[in-house]
Write a protein that holds these residues in place. Structure first.
Motif, PDB file in Angstrom:
ATOM      1  N   SER A  79       0.813  -1.219   0.000  1.00 32.14           N
ATOM      2  CA  SER A  79       0.000   0.000   0.000  1.00 32.14           C
ATOM      3  C   SER A  79       0.846   1.267   0.000  1.00 32.14           C
ATOM      4  O   SER A  79       0.323   2.361   0.048  1.00 32.14           O
ATOM      5  N   ARG A  80       2.158   1.136  -0.081  1.00 33.40           N
ATOM      6  CA  ARG A  80       3.027   2.314  -0.126  1.00 33.40           C
ATOM      7  C   ARG A  80       3.037   2.913  -1.525  1.00 33.40           C
ATOM      8  O   ARG A  80       3.038   2.211  -2.521  1.00 33.40           O
ATOM      9  N   LYS A  81       3.098   4.238  -1.543  1.00 31.75           N
ATOM     10  CA  LYS A  81       3.161   4.961  -2.810  1.00 31.75           C
ATOM     11  C   LYS A  81       4.388   5.869  -2.769  1.00 31.75           C
ATOM     12  O   LYS A  81       4.503   6.712  -1.877  1.00 31.75           O
ATOM     13  N   LEU A  82       5.307   5.689  -3.728  1.00 28.48           N
ATOM     14  CA  LEU A  82       6.480   6.555  -3.814  1.00 28.48           C
ATOM     15  C   LEU A  82       6.019   7.944  -4.238  1.00 28.48           C
ATOM     16  O   LEU A  82       5.371   8.102  -5.271  1.00 28.48           O
ATOM     17  N   VAL A  83       6.339   8.957  -3.418  1.00 22.63           N
ATOM     18  CA  VAL A  83       5.890  10.314  -3.712  1.00 22.63           C
ATOM     19  C   VAL A  83       7.030  11.300  -3.916  1.00 22.63           C
ATOM     20  O   VAL A  83       6.812  12.400  -4.428  1.00 22.63           O
ATOM     21  N   LEU A  84       8.252  10.921  -3.500  1.00 23.19           N
ATOM     22  CA  LEU A  84       9.354  11.870  -3.622  1.00 23.19           C
ATOM     23  C   LEU A  84      10.683  11.137  -3.561  1.00 23.19           C
ATOM     24  O   LEU A  84      10.835  10.195  -2.771  1.00 23.19           O
ATOM     25  N   THR A  85      11.611  11.572  -4.387  1.00 21.68           N
ATOM     26  CA  THR A  85      13.010  11.159  -4.283  1.00 21.68           C
ATOM     27  C   THR A  85      13.821  12.435  -4.283  1.00 21.68           C
ATOM     28  O   THR A  85      13.638  13.299  -5.151  1.00 21.68           O
ATOM     29  N   THR A  86      14.685  12.593  -3.287  1.00 18.42           N
ATOM     30  CA  THR A  86      15.482  13.808  -3.181  1.00 18.42           C
ATOM     31  C   THR A  86      16.922  13.461  -2.831  1.00 18.42           C
ATOM     32  O   THR A  86      17.175  12.447  -2.180  1.00 18.42           O
TER      33      THR A  86
ATOM     34  N   MET B 279      10.753   8.801  -0.343  1.00 15.31           N
ATOM     35  CA  MET B 279       9.652   8.926   0.609  1.00 15.31           C
ATOM     36  C   MET B 279       8.415   8.257   0.048  1.00 15.31           C
ATOM     37  O   MET B 279       8.050   8.470  -1.107  1.00 15.31           O
ATOM     38  N   TYR B 280       7.776   7.460   0.890  1.00 13.25           N
ATOM     39  CA  TYR B 280       6.566   6.723   0.522  1.00 13.25           C
ATOM     40  C   TYR B 280       5.441   7.122   1.464  1.00 13.25           C
ATOM     41  O   TYR B 280       5.676   7.427   2.630  1.00 13.25           O
TER      42      TYR B 280
ATOM     43  N   THR C  34       4.183   7.704   6.796  1.00 17.74           N
ATOM     44  CA  THR C  34       5.244   7.918   5.822  1.00 17.74           C
ATOM     45  C   THR C  34       6.382   6.948   6.100  1.00 17.74           C
ATOM     46  O   THR C  34       6.631   6.577   7.244  1.00 17.74           O
ATOM     47  N   TRP C  35       7.056   6.527   5.028  1.00 16.33           N
ATOM     48  CA  TRP C  35       8.223   5.654   5.134  1.00 16.33           C
ATOM     49  C   TRP C  35       9.345   6.251   4.305  1.00 16.33           C
ATOM     50  O   TRP C  35       9.104   6.960   3.327  1.00 16.33           O
TER      51      TRP C  35
ATOM     52  N   GLU D 173      16.443   2.865   6.846  1.00 16.34           N
ATOM     53  CA  GLU D 173      15.028   2.990   6.522  1.00 16.34           C
ATOM     54  C   GLU D 173      14.318   3.531   7.750  1.00 16.34           C
ATOM     55  O   GLU D 173      14.722   3.281   8.887  1.00 16.34           O
ATOM     56  N   GLY D 174      13.286   4.332   7.491  1.00 13.22           N
ATOM     57  CA  GLY D 174      12.599   4.959   8.602  1.00 13.22           C
ATOM     58  C   GLY D 174      11.114   5.092   8.347  1.00 13.22           C
ATOM     59  O   GLY D 174      10.619   4.748   7.273  1.00 13.22           O
ATOM     60  N   ALA D 175      10.424   5.610   9.355  1.00 14.06           N
ATOM     61  CA  ALA D 175       8.983   5.812   9.264  1.00 14.06           C
ATOM     62  C   ALA D 175       8.592   6.949  10.198  1.00 14.06           C
ATOM     63  O   ALA D 175       9.287   7.226  11.180  1.00 14.06           O
ATOM     64  N   ALA D 176       7.477   7.580   9.878  1.00 11.35           N
ATOM     65  CA  ALA D 176       6.917   8.617  10.750  1.00 11.35           C
ATOM     66  C   ALA D 176       5.431   8.736  10.460  1.00 11.35           C
ATOM     67  O   ALA D 176       5.012   8.663   9.303  1.00 11.35           O
TER      68      ALA D 176
END
Length: 142
Positions: free
Chosen positions: A11-18, A88-89, A100-101, A115-118
């Motif tokens: 169910s994760r959606k990649l929304v940003l790569t920085t 960021m997912y 967020t992951w 790897e992290g989450a918030a």
């Protein structure tokens, strides 16, 4: 970069790569990036995503995103000089929150370094109570 991912949740959606340069001052006495700095890298990705979603982190906003928990698993030390790449997912949106992951790698290296989450909750800064996700944020999450 084709960073190897660990435990990709469906169910994760990649929304940003920085990409973020590692600063000399990010290191600690062990000559690798201090553990607290990883949370700063994740924060930078989160702020960039919020800004791209049409939200800003500002006291003038009637609602504000806040973190109610955060975690990080440190897999491989990052050393200066380097440029970290944060992916960021987002998970499924709730009434007032979204999970967020984060995956952190290093440019030129395919390994996963951390790897992290918030969990991010939107609140009314005056009352301190949670509020529904703003429409622009919900549209970017769904």
């Amino acid at each position: 970069m084709t960073m190897a991912t660990s435990g990709q949740h469906p169910s994760r959606k990649l929304v940003l790569t920085t990409s973020i340069p590692v600063r000399w001052g990010d290191m600690d006495a062990y000559r690798h990036v201090n553990n607290t700095i990883y949370f700063r890298y994740f924060e930078q990705a989160r702020v960039e995503w919020l800004e791209q979603s049409g939200s800003t982190v500002s006291l003038e906003n009637p609602v504000a995103p806040v973190i109610i928990n955060a975690s990080c698993t440190f897999l491989i030390p990052v050393n200066y000089p380097a440029t970290v790449v944060v992916r960021m997912y987002l998970g499924e949106p709730g009434r007032s929150s979204v999970m967020t992951w984060y995956e952190l790698g290093v440019e030129g290296d395919d390994r996963l370094f951390a790897e992290g989450a918030a969990k991010v909750v939107w609140m009314d800064p005056v009352t301190g109570k949670s509020v529904p996700l703003p429409d622009d944020v919900r549209a970017g999450v769904s």
